[in-house]
Design an enzyme around this catalytic site. Sequence first.
Site, PDB file in Angstrom:
ATOM      1  CG  HIS A  19      32.687  43.388  31.807  1.00  0.00           C
ATOM      2  ND1 HIS A  19      32.468  42.103  32.037  1.00  0.00           N
ATOM      3  CD2 HIS A  19      34.137  43.937  31.971  1.00  0.00           C
ATOM      4  CE1 HIS A  19      33.920  41.621  32.244  1.00  0.00           C
ATOM      5  NE2 HIS A  19      34.664  42.608  32.283  1.00  0.00           N
ATOM      6  NE  ARG A  77      35.970  37.402  34.450  1.00  0.00           N
ATOM      7  CZ  ARG A  77      36.358  38.539  33.982  1.00  0.00           C
ATOM      8  NH1 ARG A  77      36.091  39.591  34.223  1.00  0.00           N
ATOM      9  NH2 ARG A  77      37.566  38.445  32.944  1.00  0.00           N
TER      10      ARG A  77
HETATM   11  P1  NDP Z   1      45.910  39.362  39.651  1.00  0.00           P
HETATM   12  O1  NDP Z   1      46.040  37.875  39.387  1.00  0.00           O
HETATM   13  O2  NDP Z   1      47.091  39.901  39.406  1.00  0.00           O
HETATM   14  O3  NDP Z   1      45.541  39.251  41.320  1.00  0.00           O
HETATM   15  C1  NDP Z   1      44.606  38.470  41.851  1.00  0.00           C
HETATM   16  C2  NDP Z   1      44.598  38.508  43.306  1.00  0.00           C
HETATM   17  O4  NDP Z   1      43.555  37.629  43.873  1.00  0.00           O
HETATM   18  C3  NDP Z   1      45.932  38.048  44.240  1.00  0.00           C
HETATM   19  O5  NDP Z   1      46.222  38.946  44.873  1.00  0.00           O
HETATM   20  C4  NDP Z   1      45.538  36.779  44.585  1.00  0.00           C
HETATM   21  O6  NDP Z   1      46.349  36.293  45.834  1.00  0.00           O
HETATM   22  C5  NDP Z   1      43.887  36.913  44.868  1.00  0.00           C
HETATM   23  N1  NDP Z   1      43.415  35.581  45.233  1.00  0.00           N
HETATM   24  C6  NDP Z   1      43.243  34.428  44.265  1.00  0.00           C
HETATM   25  N2  NDP Z   1      42.696  33.587  44.712  1.00  0.00           N
HETATM   26  C7  NDP Z   1      42.182  33.994  46.065  1.00  0.00           C
HETATM   27  C8  NDP Z   1      41.677  33.266  46.929  1.00  0.00           C
HETATM   28  N3  NDP Z   1      41.280  31.948  46.805  1.00  0.00           N
HETATM   29  N4  NDP Z   1      41.470  33.569  48.098  1.00  0.00           N
HETATM   30  C9  NDP Z   1      41.834  35.004  48.356  1.00  0.00           C
HETATM   31  N5  NDP Z   1      42.597  35.710  47.497  1.00  0.00           N
HETATM   32  C10 NDP Z   1      42.756  35.303  46.133  1.00  0.00           C
HETATM   33  O7  NDP Z   1      44.617  39.800  38.978  1.00  0.00           O
HETATM   34  P2  NDP Z   1      44.129  41.068  38.422  1.00  0.00           P
HETATM   35  O8  NDP Z   1      44.413  42.056  39.757  1.00  0.00           O
HETATM   36  O9  NDP Z   1      45.043  41.649  37.228  1.00  0.00           O
HETATM   37  O10 NDP Z   1      42.778  41.176  38.097  1.00  0.00           O
HETATM   38  C11 NDP Z   1      41.933  40.402  38.920  1.00  0.00           C
HETATM   39  C12 NDP Z   1      40.585  40.349  38.445  1.00  0.00           C
HETATM   40  O11 NDP Z   1      39.948  41.379  37.760  1.00  0.00           O
HETATM   41  C13 NDP Z   1      40.412  39.329  36.951  1.00  0.00           C
HETATM   42  O12 NDP Z   1      40.679  38.139  37.229  1.00  0.00           O
HETATM   43  C14 NDP Z   1      39.307  39.889  36.258  1.00  0.00           C
HETATM   44  O13 NDP Z   1      38.225  38.667  36.686  1.00  0.00           O
HETATM   45  C15 NDP Z   1      38.710  40.979  36.837  1.00  0.00           C
HETATM   46  N6  NDP Z   1      38.835  42.067  35.802  1.00  0.00           N
HETATM   47  C16 NDP Z   1      37.610  42.889  35.524  1.00  0.00           C
HETATM   48  C17 NDP Z   1      37.648  43.823  34.710  1.00  0.00           C
HETATM   49  C18 NDP Z   1      36.399  44.586  34.337  1.00  0.00           C
HETATM   50  O14 NDP Z   1      36.487  45.230  33.579  1.00  0.00           O
HETATM   51  N7  NDP Z   1      35.509  44.402  35.075  1.00  0.00           N
HETATM   52  C19 NDP Z   1      38.880  44.250  33.983  1.00  0.00           C
HETATM   53  C20 NDP Z   1      40.086  43.669  34.296  1.00  0.00           C
HETATM   54  C21 NDP Z   1      40.045  42.568  35.245  1.00  0.00           C
HETATM   55  P3  NDP Z   1      47.935  36.147  45.621  1.00  0.00           P
HETATM   56  O15 NDP Z   1      48.354  37.638  45.818  1.00  0.00           O
HETATM   57  O16 NDP Z   1      47.920  35.392  47.169  1.00  0.00           O
HETATM   58  O17 NDP Z   1      48.245  35.369  44.460  1.00  0.00           O
HETATM   59  C1  OXD Z   2      39.389  41.425  31.838  1.00  0.00           C
HETATM   60  C2  OXD Z   2      38.125  42.152  31.877  1.00  0.00           C
HETATM   61  O1  OXD Z   2      39.234  40.305  32.320  1.00  0.00           O
HETATM   62  O2  OXD Z   2      38.064  42.898  30.720  1.00  0.00           O
HETATM   63  O3  OXD Z   2      40.117  42.011  31.351  1.00  0.00           O
HETATM   64  O4  OXD Z   2      36.981  41.552  32.502  1.00  0.00           O
END
Ligand code: NDP
Ligand code: OXD
Length: 311
Positions: A271, A223
């Site tokens: 994006h 993001r």
């Molecule tokens: P997940 O919820 O599967 O993974 C999130 C990861 O972030 C976990 O490993 C989590 O730790 C870690 N995390 C969360 N908070 C913290 C923190 N404070 N400090 C350190 N680590 C942290 O999410 P996804 O992998 O499915 O997606 C990640 C993000 O990607 C989405 O939230 C979205 O914003 C973005 N996204 C962007 C897209 C694009 O097109 N650009 C498309 C899809 C998603 P833990 O393992 O300990 O829970």
């Molecule tokens: C998502 C994205 O969060 O598209 O899936 O960014």
Amino acid sequence: MRIAVWMPERPDAWVEGLQRELPGADIAVWAAGAPPADHAVVWAPPQQFIDEQPTLRGLFNIGAGVDALLQLRVPPTTHIVRLDDAGMSVQMAEYVCHALVRHVRELDVYEADAREGKWSYRKPRLRRDFPVGVMGLGVLGERVAKAVGQFDFPVNGWSRSPRQVGGVQCFSGAKGFDEFLAASRVLVCLLPLTPDTRGVMNRETLLKLNGGAPGGYVINVARGAHLVNEDLLALLEEGPLAGATLDVFETEPLPPDHPFWRHPKITVTPHASARTLREESIVQIAGKIRAVEAGAAFADLPGLVDPQRGY
Ligand code: NDP
Ligand code: OXD
């Protein structure tokens, strides 16, 4: 069972696909004043949508990130469920590997040379000099970390709770953050946007990359608000950072006069790193609705969001 659909683009196509998967359900694009639904399939709905759905049990987000949804007042009885991969992790792995290889192999320089008909070599760079740090080791981050490792780059990963990922040196929590940054030269952001992660890439943290030596590179695919824009621009200008590939921005679409568009060290995409694949997502969401209607607990669904945690 009634299902309300709300999204800015092609809601009819979602209704049609969901209807095919759930033939007995009453599925419609939401309009103000419509009867309340049991489940909803949404992207960035207005508060009025939630307010008019007091009996909603499942709120299914057609993206992986729920930061926008969590800005709304959602009753505690409504379970928020996000997409769990649904074809996004392979796209993310492709995108990040492409951005990484383009930078390390200086393909942007070769492209510029080719435009001038210039045949000239760059000095080979060693991948051991470009350790990659992936912030977030969830569904997307883990796949990306493993994909990067396939190209023999050293890989570090950082998560909130301790994780173990084969071939990845894992760090966790606030305590592990500085060590993770120091061990990484290319920083990839795949964190959810929460109060804890907002602004996580700032002057102080970016200066710790690469053991404090110049040459750090940023790939932000999570993001826009994870990055402090002014700090990135200043560090590119002053020298410690070599460049950035950015797919996400605080304001989207990125305004036409934004300095990122024309910055020589920044590559911008709209994006587009991992798009929601409609058919795959419909099958996943319909499967989850079928499961809860047959008595499964929401707690057992992959992608159930914990609103307290923020992801
Ligand atoms: P997940 O919820 O599967 O993974 C999130 C990861 O972030 C976990 O490993 C989590 O730790 C870690 N995390 C969360 N908070 C913290 C923190 N404070 N400090 C350190 N680590 C942290 O999410 P996804 O992998 O499915 O997606 C990640 C993000 O990607 C989405 O939230 C979205 O914003 C973005 N996204 C962007 C897209 C694009 O097109 N650009 C498309 C899809 C998603 P833990 O393992 O300990 O829970
Ligand atoms: C998502 C994205 O969060 O598209 O899936 O960014």
